[in-house]
Design a protein around this motif. Structure first.
Motif, PDB file in Angstrom:
ATOM      1  N   GLY A 264       0.833  -1.198   0.000  1.00 10.60           N
ATOM      2  CA  GLY A 264       0.000   0.000   0.000  1.00 10.60           C
ATOM      3  C   GLY A 264       0.869   1.250   0.000  1.00 10.60           C
ATOM      4  N   VAL A 265       0.323   2.335  -0.544  1.00 12.26           N
ATOM      5  CA  VAL A 265       1.066   3.604  -0.512  1.00 12.26           C
ATOM      6  C   VAL A 265       0.183   4.666   0.141  1.00 12.26           C
ATOM      7  CG1 VAL A 265       2.536   3.104  -2.498  1.00 12.26           C
ATOM      8  CG2 VAL A 265       0.326   4.182  -2.862  1.00 12.26           C
ATOM      9  N   PRO A 266       0.811   5.559   0.904  1.00 15.64           N
ATOM     10  CA  PRO A 266       0.023   6.496   1.704  1.00 15.64           C
ATOM     11  C   PRO A 266      -0.464   7.716   0.916  1.00 15.64           C
ATOM     12  CG  PRO A 266       2.360   6.782   2.161  1.00 15.64           C
ATOM     13  CD  PRO A 266       2.244   5.631   1.196  1.00 15.64           C
ATOM     14  N   THR A 267      -1.630   8.196   1.332  1.00 16.71           N
ATOM     15  CA  THR A 267      -2.089   9.516   0.901  1.00 16.71           C
ATOM     16  C   THR A 267      -1.302  10.562   1.700  1.00 16.71           C
ATOM     17  OG1 THR A 267      -3.754   9.620   2.623  1.00 16.71           O
ATOM     18  CG2 THR A 267      -4.425   8.625   0.525  1.00 16.71           C
ATOM     19  N   LYS A 268      -1.483  11.818   1.348  1.00 17.95           N
ATOM     20  CA  LYS A 268      -0.810  12.893   2.075  1.00 17.95           C
ATOM     21  C   LYS A 268      -1.214  12.871   3.549  1.00 17.95           C
ATOM     22  CE  LYS A 268       0.049  17.905   1.659  1.00 17.95           C
ATOM     23  NZ  LYS A 268      -0.469  18.431   2.913  1.00 17.95           N
ATOM     24  N   GLU A 269      -2.520  12.673   3.792  1.00 16.28           N
ATOM     25  CA  GLU A 269      -3.007  12.672   5.176  1.00 16.28           C
ATOM     26  C   GLU A 269      -2.417  11.484   5.949  1.00 16.28           C
ATOM     27  OE1 GLU A 269      -4.939  13.054   2.416  1.00 16.28           O
ATOM     28  OE2 GLU A 269      -5.093  15.232   2.730  1.00 16.28           O
ATOM     29  N   GLN A 270      -2.373  10.316   5.291  1.00 13.80           N
ATOM     30  CA  GLN A 270      -1.816   9.134   5.963  1.00 13.80           C
ATOM     31  C   GLN A 270      -0.330   9.327   6.240  1.00 13.80           C
ATOM     32  OE1 GLN A 270      -3.122   6.345   2.976  1.00 13.80           O
ATOM     33  NE2 GLN A 270      -4.567   5.369   4.386  1.00 13.80           N
ATOM     34  N   TYR A 271       0.357   9.913   5.285  1.00 18.26           N
ATOM     35  CA  TYR A 271       1.793  10.150   5.476  1.00 18.26           C
ATOM     36  C   TYR A 271       2.029  11.082   6.655  1.00 18.26           C
ATOM     37  CZ  TYR A 271       6.519  11.808   4.705  1.00 18.26           C
ATOM     38  OH  TYR A 271       7.827  12.148   4.882  1.00 18.26           O
ATOM     39  N   GLU A 272       1.264  12.133   6.721  1.00 20.82           N
ATOM     40  CA  GLU A 272       1.454  13.099   7.800  1.00 20.82           C
ATOM     41  C   GLU A 272       1.087  12.496   9.154  1.00 20.82           C
ATOM     42  OE1 GLU A 272      -0.748  16.411   6.315  1.00 20.82           O
ATOM     43  OE2 GLU A 272       0.935  17.128   5.079  1.00 20.82           O
ATOM     44  N   GLN A 273       0.052  11.671   9.162  1.00 22.95           N
ATOM     45  CA  GLN A 273      -0.302  11.003  10.428  1.00 22.95           C
ATOM     46  C   GLN A 273       0.816  10.057  10.855  1.00 22.95           C
ATOM     47  OE1 GLN A 273      -4.090   8.917  10.667  1.00 22.95           O
ATOM     48  NE2 GLN A 273      -3.420   7.822  12.511  1.00 22.95           N
ATOM     49  N   ALA A 274       1.348   9.296   9.893  1.00 22.86           N
ATOM     50  CA  ALA A 274       2.428   8.357  10.215  1.00 22.86           C
ATOM     51  C   ALA A 274       3.628   9.113  10.792  1.00 22.86           C
ATOM     52  CB  ALA A 274       2.835   7.579   8.968  1.00 22.86           C
TER      53      ALA A 274
END
Lengths: 279, 319
Positions: A264-274
């Motif tokens: 899976g690859v992250p969205t911008k929001e997922q990346y920032e949360q991670a």
């Protein structure tokens, strides 16, 4: 974009933990920027990689083909986010190169190539190749009575490939104490749980039956990993199999033990949360 | 280094030459090791095992690991000669040859023993008439098909001296020693012209070379001047010799291999891209029926008569 770098601490376990955090952050940044990769497996393997490179192995990144070096074979070659991050952090090539991950004509291919990148011992990608090659390296060391050790990291789903068991048989037969296999036992393969696909348990009994010494550890516990991996193999007279019990996506809440994050690859929001969680 | 003695009057099993050469090389170079998959006897490596027991790695019947261990030994500083029946070391372990040896570009020598239809009666599972087609796709893997005991010895020495991946196809079929000048040399990638000629060129390798020479003699008696080229190296090809062959206006290739994708296919790729001339590719059509190798050679026209016929027919197609 947040900087992945974190300050180092002075004690070894603390340093490994700091490096592992850096690797998680940097590899996830690579996957986010490339919008490709295998972040779930990157995260399950990160703590093993950090322990090997910053607590166990002897190597000189300025002399990457030193005959006396300890060897590391990345059999789960798809997890290059973590692997390239640890190689760069160890000094094999500039950290800035990580920004070219999977870009056209980049040296940082989706799977590692020894002819492009120092620190890569053999080209992997197809599964079940690393252990048999590591076996050959260890046999060379045995013939020469050399001091170097050979480490190989496989996935667990990967053990469904029969080539591993050919090599397992041989390593046990030859009592190759200089060979250490670490299994990233996250229990998830690409599409499902290993035990729902072609079950591997009881995994420790299988390796013991093939003549290996087996250690079961928490694959995210740096102190445990450091203890079993840095112990001298002299006199063990068996190859060592470390079953590192891990979680795919370890470190980020929404990725934890979630098969969707195999590639899976992250969205911008997922990346920032991670990045907020990886601190 | 002299070649091994003939196995029967005037004929040689090239495996003897391989074994004698590898033993001599190993005496001089401690890095040389052999890797086998229960294939000590069929590789004629019993003598090596006796002389260098610690330098022979027998992985058992496990071809994937056989090839991978070769890659690992090279990583550990050895010069491994990995030897097993050609049908298994290629087909069974093809991805290891691709990823661990060729793509990784490591210093491993793969020895495909008893290639072609040497195991004739055992059937297509044990024939190796696809090996060159498969391996030719790995651009950096040198492919050598020696034609006689001298060339087998030279190919093994050249493989040892070269730093990189090499495949040498060693036949067990009885072949004569070819006539060549006393100062002949072998170089990877260089073909040798054994018979000069101007009406057509026969390009052969391995067990087919002496048959091609015999066919040229038959044709010469009819006034047809056929050149015979021994193209022992299939990768890289000797493009200059192929260009010269095309100038004779007709090319017949002969190999103990499928007609698909082997020596003939390789040469056709060059000819069609440079100087297209009538060509004929002689070999096996695909899976072949049971029979001894000699029976199969005759059955599919891979003999003096069949080669001569193909040359006449190809010359007739000249514009």
């Amino acid at each position: 974009m947040p900087s992945p770098a974190t300050p180092l601490t002075t004690d070894l376990v603390g340093e490994i933990a700091a490096q592992a955090l850096w690797i998680r952050r940097r590899s996830f940044q690579m996957v986010y920027e490339a919008q490709q990769g295998h972040p779930g497996g990157d995260f399950s393997a990160t703590d093993v990689l950090a322990t090997l490179y910053f607590g166990v192995m002897r190597y000189d990144p300025k002399n990457p083909r030193d005959p006396k070096r300890d060897r590391f074979v990345m059999s789960k070659g798809h997890c290059t986010g973590a692997f390239y991050s640890v190689l760069a952090r160890a000094g094999y090539f500039p950290e800035a190169d990580l920004s070219s991950y999977m870009e056209p004509l980049s040296k940082l291919n989706g799977h590692p190539n020894r002819n492009y990148l120092p620190g890569v011992e053999t080209n992997t990608g197809p599964l079940g190749h690393g252990l048999p090659v590591a076996l050959g390296i260890a046999i060379a060391g045995q013939i020469d009575n050399a001091e170097f050790r050979t480490f190989v990291l496989t996935g667990d789903g990967e053990l469904q490939e029969g080539s591993n068991w050919e090599a397992a048989l041989n390593a046990g037969h030859r009592k190759l104490e200089n060979l250490t296999l670490i299994i990233d036992r996250n229990r998830l393969q690409q599409g499902a749980r290993t035990e729902e696909t072609a079950s591997l348990d009881p995994l420790d009994e299988k390796w013991r039956a093939f003549g290996w010494h087996v250690e079961n550890v928490d694959g995210h516990d740096h102190a445990q990993l450091l203890e079993v991996l840095s112990k001298s193999p002299k006199g063990r007279e068996k190859p060592l199999c470390v079953i590192a019990n891990t979680f795919k996506g370890k470190g980020v809440s929404f990725m934890h033990d979630n098969v969707a994050w195999h590639h899976g690859v992250p969205t911008k929001e997922q990346y920032e949360q991670a990045m907020r969680e990886l601190v | 280094m002299s070649v091994a003695a003939p196995s029967k009057a005037g004929l040689y099993d090239c495996r003897d030459s391989f074994a004698k050469t590898i033993e001599a090389l190993a005496e001089a170079d401690p890095r040389i090791v052999t890797v086998v998959s229960d294939s000590v006897g069929s590789s004629k490596l019993g003598g090596f095992k006796t002389k260098f027991p610690e330098r022979m790695v027998n992985v058992g019947i496990a071809e994937q690991t056989l090839v991978a261990v070769g890659a690992g030994l090279a990583n550990g500083g050895k010069v491994p000669f990995v030897s097993a029946a050609s049908c298994f070391i290629t087909g069974r372990a093809l991805e290891q040859v691709k990823a661990d040896i060729a793509y990784s570009n490591v210093n491993v020598k793969l020895i495909g023993q008893s290639s072609g239809v040497a195991y004739g009666e055992l059937g297509p599972t044990h024939h190796s008439i696809e090996d060159l087609a498969w391996l030719r796709l790995f651009n950096n893997l040198k492919l050598i098909v020696p034609a006689d005991p001298w060339q087998t010895a030279e190919a093994i020495k050249a493989a040892a001296a070269y730093d990189g991946p090499v495949f040498v196809r060693v036949s067990r079929m009885a072949v004569p020693a070819l006539d060549r000048p006393a100062n002949a040399t072998f170089e990877i990638g260089k073909a040798e012209t054994l018979v000069d000629g101007s009406d057509a060129t026969i390009i052969a390798n391995g067990t087919m070379v002496h048959r091609a020479v015999a066919a040229a003699k038959t044709l010469a008696a009819e006034g047809i001047s056929a050149r015979v080229v021994n193209m022992a190296t299939v990768n890289p090809l000797d493009d200059a010799v192929i260009a010269a062959a095309a100038e004779t206006g007709a090319i017949v290739t002969v190999e103990e291999h499928s007609v698909r994708g082997g020596l003939g296919g390789a040469i056709a790729e060059v000819v069609i891209s440079t100087n297209p001339v009538p060509m004929r590719i002689l070999g096996f059509p695909g899976f072949v029926p049971t029979g001894s190798a000699d029976f199969l050679f005759d059955h599919f026209g891979l003999n003096e008569t069949g080669i001569a016929d193909a040359v006449r027919q190809t010359i007739a197609r000249k514009k």
